[in-house]
Design a protein around this motif. Structure first.
Motif, PDB file in Angstrom:
ATOM      1  N   ALA A   1      -8.968  -3.542  13.463  1.00 54.98           N
ATOM      2  CA  ALA A   1      -8.898  -2.388  12.202  1.00 54.98           C
ATOM      3  C   ALA A   1      -8.100  -2.279  10.872  1.00 54.98           C
ATOM      4  O   ALA A   1      -8.703  -1.264  10.563  1.00 54.98           O
ATOM      5  N   VAL A   2      -7.354  -3.279  10.936  1.00 54.40           N
ATOM      6  CA  VAL A   2      -6.290  -3.920  10.038  1.00 54.40           C
ATOM      7  C   VAL A   2      -8.244  -4.644   8.821  1.00 54.40           C
ATOM      8  O   VAL A   2      -8.044  -3.862   7.478  1.00 54.40           O
ATOM      9  N   ALA A   3      -9.073  -5.510   9.336  1.00 54.72           N
ATOM     10  CA  ALA A   3      -9.683  -6.092   7.733  1.00 54.72           C
ATOM     11  C   ALA A   3     -10.836  -4.406   8.442  1.00 54.72           C
ATOM     12  O   ALA A   3     -11.402  -4.652   7.183  1.00 54.72           O
ATOM     13  N   GLY A   4     -10.975  -3.636   8.936  1.00 54.29           N
ATOM     14  CA  GLY A   4     -12.243  -2.543   8.846  1.00 54.29           C
ATOM     15  C   GLY A   4     -11.841  -1.465   7.642  1.00 54.29           C
ATOM     16  O   GLY A   4     -12.257  -1.376   6.937  1.00 54.29           O
ATOM     17  N   ALA A   5     -10.752  -1.780   7.874  1.00 58.96           N
ATOM     18  CA  ALA A   5     -10.014  -0.628   6.922  1.00 58.96           C
ATOM     19  C   ALA A   5      -9.583  -1.009   5.352  1.00 58.96           C
ATOM     20  O   ALA A   5      -9.762  -0.084   4.669  1.00 58.96           O
ATOM     21  N   VAL A   6      -9.544  -1.934   5.513  1.00 60.82           N
ATOM     22  CA  VAL A   6      -9.460  -3.025   4.400  1.00 60.82           C
ATOM     23  C   VAL A   6     -10.961  -3.213   2.985  1.00 60.82           C
ATOM     24  O   VAL A   6     -11.387  -2.700   2.344  1.00 60.82           O
TER      25      VAL A   6
ATOM     26  N   VAL B   1       1.143  -1.133  -0.140  1.00 62.85           N
ATOM     27  CA  VAL B   1       0.204   0.127   0.173  1.00 62.85           C
ATOM     28  C   VAL B   1       0.956   1.282  -0.116  1.00 62.85           C
ATOM     29  O   VAL B   1       0.849   2.121  -0.804  1.00 62.85           O
ATOM     30  N   TRP B   2       2.111   1.323   0.520  1.00 68.78           N
ATOM     31  CA  TRP B   2       2.862   2.351   0.685  1.00 68.78           C
ATOM     32  C   TRP B   2       3.157   3.133  -0.607  1.00 68.78           C
ATOM     33  O   TRP B   2       3.117   4.193  -0.732  1.00 68.78           O
ATOM     34  N   PRO B   3       3.104   2.087  -1.824  1.00 68.29           N
ATOM     35  CA  PRO B   3       3.969   3.521  -2.858  1.00 68.29           C
ATOM     36  C   PRO B   3       2.265   4.487  -3.480  1.00 68.29           C
ATOM     37  O   PRO B   3       2.880   4.563  -4.071  1.00 68.29           O
ATOM     38  N   THR B   4       1.560   3.282  -3.437  1.00 71.36           N
ATOM     39  CA  THR B   4       0.077   4.378  -3.872  1.00 71.36           C
ATOM     40  C   THR B   4      -0.191   5.447  -3.019  1.00 71.36           C
ATOM     41  O   THR B   4      -1.689   6.314  -3.491  1.00 71.36           O
ATOM     42  N   GLY B   5       0.341   5.449  -1.400  1.00 70.64           N
ATOM     43  CA  GLY B   5       0.501   7.241  -1.517  1.00 70.64           C
ATOM     44  C   GLY B   5      -0.853   6.688  -0.563  1.00 70.64           C
ATOM     45  O   GLY B   5      -1.321   8.234   0.439  1.00 70.64           O
ATOM     46  N   ARG B   6      -1.089   6.322   0.047  1.00 72.88           N
ATOM     47  CA  ARG B   6      -2.233   5.713   0.968  1.00 72.88           C
ATOM     48  C   ARG B   6      -1.676   5.570   2.781  1.00 72.88           C
ATOM     49  O   ARG B   6      -1.623   4.668   2.758  1.00 72.88           O
ATOM     50  N   PHE B   7      -1.450   6.692   3.324  1.00 67.14           N
ATOM     51  CA  PHE B   7      -0.543   6.689   3.970  1.00 67.14           C
ATOM     52  C   PHE B   7      -1.109   6.028   5.250  1.00 67.14           C
ATOM     53  O   PHE B   7      -1.018   4.991   6.273  1.00 67.14           O
ATOM     54  N   TRP B   8      -2.671   6.488   5.583  1.00 75.99           N
ATOM     55  CA  TRP B   8      -3.525   5.307   6.804  1.00 75.99           C
ATOM     56  C   TRP B   8      -3.527   4.571   6.212  1.00 75.99           C
ATOM     57  O   TRP B   8      -4.029   3.738   7.335  1.00 75.99           O
TER      58      TRP B   8
END
Length: 115
Positions: free
Chosen positions: A71-76, A26-33
């Motif tokens: 948090a990860v499952a919800g964010a994804v 995800v880092w290269p896509t710019g989605r920091f959160w």
């Protein structure tokens, strides 16, 4: 170490590795959160893996790992929903709901919540 304990320890390692790879993806896509949530979940799972048999291991660590997994499952799930995915966001939403249930079961088992 019992089979159940080895399996639980393996799951901490597996989750931590997958969340770390997710953060790198995800880092290269710019989605920091989303990168931050993945990275924190990877760190908590890594600490849980390293501290698994430690004599002073706190039950709160399991709860923190479960909170990060929610948090990860919800964010994804939200990320897939916002990107217009067809059905995969529902699988992640179900994973988040199941993780919330596991969090409450574990909290009651650790006697953090009344009941």
């Amino acid at each position: 170490m019992a089979r159940k304990q080895r399996f639980s320890r393996f799951l901490f390692l597996l989750n931590g590795s997958l969340f770390f790879l997710g953060a790198l993806t995800v880092w290269p896509t710019g989605r920091f959160w989303l990168t931050l949530v993945h990275g924190l979940a990877a760190a908590f799972n890594g600490v849980a893996f390293l501290q698994f048999n430690h004599p002073r291991r706190k039950p709160m660590l399991n709860l923190l790992v479960l909170v990060m997994n929610v948090a990860v499952a919800g964010a994804v799930a939200l990320e897939y929903h916002w990107s217009g995915a067809q059905y995969i966001q529902y699988a992640w939403a179900i994973a988040a709901i199941v993780s919330v249930i596991a969090l409450f079961v574990q909290a009651r088992k650790a006697q953090v919540l009344p009941g």
